[in-house]
Design a protein around this motif. Structure first.
Motif, PDB file in Angstrom:
ATOM      1  N   LYS A  57       1.047  -1.073  -0.125  1.00  0.00           N
ATOM      2  CA  LYS A  57       0.140  -0.257  -0.262  1.00  0.00           C
ATOM      3  C   LYS A  57       1.108   1.294   0.307  1.00  0.00           C
ATOM      4  O   LYS A  57       0.707   2.401  -0.408  1.00  0.00           O
ATOM      5  CB  LYS A  57      -0.674   0.307   1.578  1.00  0.00           C
ATOM      6  N   ASP A  58       2.210   1.215   0.928  1.00  0.00           N
ATOM      7  CA  ASP A  58       2.906   2.180   0.379  1.00  0.00           C
ATOM      8  C   ASP A  58       4.406   2.169   0.544  1.00  0.00           C
ATOM      9  O   ASP A  58       4.089   0.353   0.213  1.00  0.00           O
ATOM     10  CB  ASP A  58       2.330   3.436   2.163  1.00  0.00           C
ATOM     11  N   THR A  59       5.319   3.090   1.192  1.00  0.00           N
ATOM     12  CA  THR A  59       7.030   2.593   0.947  1.00  0.00           C
ATOM     13  C   THR A  59       7.040   2.212   3.194  1.00  0.00           C
ATOM     14  O   THR A  59       8.090   1.468   2.922  1.00  0.00           O
ATOM     15  CB  THR A  59       7.582   3.837   0.609  1.00  0.00           C
ATOM     16  N   GLU A  60       6.094   2.769   4.318  1.00  0.00           N
ATOM     17  CA  GLU A  60       5.918   1.951   4.901  1.00  0.00           C
ATOM     18  C   GLU A  60       6.461   0.382   4.851  1.00  0.00           C
ATOM     19  O   GLU A  60       6.957  -0.341   5.707  1.00  0.00           O
ATOM     20  CB  GLU A  60       5.535   2.195   5.453  1.00  0.00           C
ATOM     21  N   GLY A  61       5.223  -0.494   3.854  1.00  0.00           N
ATOM     22  CA  GLY A  61       5.361  -1.663   3.799  1.00  0.00           C
ATOM     23  C   GLY A  61       6.710  -2.191   3.062  1.00  0.00           C
ATOM     24  O   GLY A  61       6.793  -3.218   3.334  1.00  0.00           O
ATOM     25  N   VAL A  62       7.142  -1.355   2.034  1.00  0.00           N
ATOM     26  CA  VAL A  62       7.985  -1.808   0.888  1.00  0.00           C
ATOM     27  C   VAL A  62       8.940  -1.878   2.572  1.00  0.00           C
ATOM     28  O   VAL A  62       9.818  -3.229   2.479  1.00  0.00           O
ATOM     29  CB  VAL A  62       8.710  -0.897   0.679  1.00  0.00           C
ATOM     30  N   ASP A  63       9.619  -0.774   3.114  1.00  0.00           N
ATOM     31  CA  ASP A  63      10.633  -0.802   3.764  1.00  0.00           C
ATOM     32  C   ASP A  63      10.412  -2.065   5.434  1.00  0.00           C
ATOM     33  O   ASP A  63      12.006  -2.900   5.827  1.00  0.00           O
ATOM     34  CB  ASP A  63      10.741   0.375   4.593  1.00  0.00           C
ATOM     35  N   LYS A  64       9.631  -2.377   5.575  1.00  0.00           N
ATOM     36  CA  LYS A  64       9.260  -3.312   6.488  1.00  0.00           C
ATOM     37  C   LYS A  64       9.860  -4.941   5.733  1.00  0.00           C
ATOM     38  O   LYS A  64      10.560  -5.222   6.193  1.00  0.00           O
ATOM     39  CB  LYS A  64       8.343  -3.218   6.889  1.00  0.00           C
ATOM     40  N   VAL A  65       9.163  -5.170   4.575  1.00  0.00           N
ATOM     41  CA  VAL A  65       9.597  -6.429   4.019  1.00  0.00           C
ATOM     42  C   VAL A  65      11.239  -6.384   2.998  1.00  0.00           C
ATOM     43  O   VAL A  65      11.954  -7.670   3.658  1.00  0.00           O
ATOM     44  CB  VAL A  65       8.960  -6.776   2.685  1.00  0.00           C
ATOM     45  N   PHE A  66      11.763  -5.647   3.151  1.00  0.00           N
ATOM     46  CA  PHE A  66      12.585  -5.628   2.424  1.00  0.00           C
ATOM     47  C   PHE A  66      14.022  -5.344   3.011  1.00  0.00           C
ATOM     48  O   PHE A  66      14.924  -5.922   3.288  1.00  0.00           O
ATOM     49  CB  PHE A  66      13.353  -4.633   1.764  1.00  0.00           C
ATOM     50  N   GLY A  67      13.144  -4.682   4.509  1.00  0.00           N
ATOM     51  CA  GLY A  67      13.842  -4.869   5.686  1.00  0.00           C
ATOM     52  C   GLY A  67      14.458  -6.147   6.581  1.00  0.00           C
ATOM     53  O   GLY A  67      15.352  -6.647   7.445  1.00  0.00           O
ATOM     54  N   GLY A  68      13.632  -6.830   5.784  1.00  0.00           N
ATOM     55  CA  GLY A  68      13.896  -8.352   6.878  1.00  0.00           C
ATOM     56  C   GLY A  68      14.077  -9.407   5.852  1.00  0.00           C
ATOM     57  O   GLY A  68      14.533  -9.668   4.603  1.00  0.00           O
ATOM     58  N   SER A  69      13.126 -10.649   6.083  1.00  0.00           N
ATOM     59  CA  SER A  69      13.444 -12.351   4.844  1.00  0.00           C
ATOM     60  C   SER A  69      12.716 -11.496   3.562  1.00  0.00           C
ATOM     61  O   SER A  69      13.270 -12.577   3.119  1.00  0.00           O
ATOM     62  CB  SER A  69      11.946 -13.034   5.855  1.00  0.00           C
ATOM     63  N   GLY A  70      11.951 -10.673   3.005  1.00  0.00           N
ATOM     64  CA  GLY A  70      11.571  -9.913   1.807  1.00  0.00           C
ATOM     65  C   GLY A  70      12.813  -9.840   1.349  1.00  0.00           C
ATOM     66  O   GLY A  70      13.657 -10.945  -0.066  1.00  0.00           O
TER      67      GLY A  70
END
Length: 350
Positions: free
Chosen positions: A135-148
């Motif tokens: 939905k937004d960059t907040e979700g992006v940052d969470k995923v790419f900063g983790g297991s994704g």
């Protein structure tokens, strides 16, 4: 969604995980030794003159970040390691798909390429751009900063590419020269240029459009001549390529996120000294983070500049977005086995 999403830098571009062991004895790409006499292979004083490919032109945030990496590397090594930059896919004759293949083979040393293009090497890499996933960059940052982000790094390593950092091409928006796009019905029959990724072909067919693949270097002329009616790309590419000159309408639907990989040929990196590997790790992360920061800061200004040229913007309502999302559900049904359940979950777990 759209202009309201968060602009914080977050963790994206800072998450690349590196395997730094000297796993290969062979040098890669064009990194020929030109250092002081008697330098041992992989020694601290080995010189490199490297080539880096950038898909888009030298006014883009991609190029600015690549330039930062080149300048920082030259300064840190007193000119021992230099990186020559080649925008507009000059090294691959305008073919971005060939561009990632050249990097994987070592014919090119470094590059900024989208994971969408990397999916040519491995279709699993298309998961990051699944329709309406973020939905937004907040979700992006969470995923790419983790297991994704970790999962994407591992897949790239299998293909001979080491991710130094993740940049951001942004959320992809759709433009056309016919009319506003508010629903799938508005896409029926439109000839829309898409990158050479099968998932996008399936997606646009589900939406009723006529998807056409072509290299990006041909897009402006094809739009100008009416060979195609529209295309989809993030704001930075639309702005830097001046697509507003040949497109009247843009829909800000954030339908697909487009991460960038600041990559280096893995064999080349593994052949370097531990000190040089660590330097590429550090400066690569910084350059990728810089690109993300630039892209997010510039997008709001770029939108206003595009509006000033007369380009008409439309931001769908939540109900309209739900209609698009429902329409493309068959794409998930088809690709969940290709992407893999665990990988898809890593990107959906926001």
């Amino acid at each position: 969604m759209g202009k309201k999403r968060a602009w914080s830098l977050g963790a994206l571009g800072l998450s690349a995980m590196l395997l730094l062991g000297a796993c290969s004895s062979g040098g890669g790409g064009t990194g020929d030794s030109g250092g002081s006499d008697g330098a041992d292979k992989g020694g601290d004083d080995k010189s490199y003159k490297l080539k880096m490919s950038v898909t888009v032109n030298d006014s883009s945030t991609w190029y600015q970040a690549a330039e930062k990496l080149a300048n920082d590397m030259k300064e840190e090594t007193d000119g021992r390691i230099t990186i020559d930059l080649f925008p507009n896919e000059q090294l691959s004759g305008g073919d971005s798909g060939k561009g990632v293949e050249l990097l994987a083979k070592g014919s090119t040393d470094l590059s900024f390429h989208s994971t969408i293009i990397y999916s040519i090497l491995d279709p699993r890499l298309g998961v990051a751009s699944a329709p309406f996933l973020f939905k937004d960059t907040e979700g992006v940052d969470k995923v790419f900063g983790g297991s994704g982000g970790e999962a994407i790094t591992e897949i790239l390593q299998e293909k001979g590419v080491q991710a130094l950092g993740y940049g951001e091409n942004g959320f992809r928006q759709i433009t056309n020269s016919k009319h506003e796009i508010k629903s799938p019905d508005d896409l029926k029959g439109l000839k829309i240029r898409i990158p050479g990724i099968t998932m996008y072909t399936d997606l646009y067919r589900e939406l009723g459009a006529d998807p056409t693949t072509m290299t990006f270097s041909e897009v402006f002329t094809s739009l100008q001549q009416g060979t195609i009616n529209g295309q989809e790309n993030p704001i930075d590419v639309i702005h830097s390529s001046k697509l507003n000159e040949v497109q009247d309408y843009i829909t800000m639907w954030n339908y697909s996120y487009d991460p960038l990989v600041l990559g280096i040929n893995k064999k080349l990196l593994d052949s370097m000294s531990e000190e040089d590997q660590a330097l590429f790790t550090k400066l690569g992360k910084e350059a990728a983070a810089y690109q993300v920061e630039l892209a997010r800061e510039k997008e709001a200004q770029q939108i206003e500049e595009l509006k000033a040229t007369g380009m008409q913007f439309y931001e769908p309502t939540e109900a309209e977005l739900a209609t698009f999302t429902e329409k493309v559900q068959p794409v998930y049904d088809k690709y969940k086995d290709i992407w893999g359940e665990d990988l898809l979950k890593a990107f959906q777990d926001q």
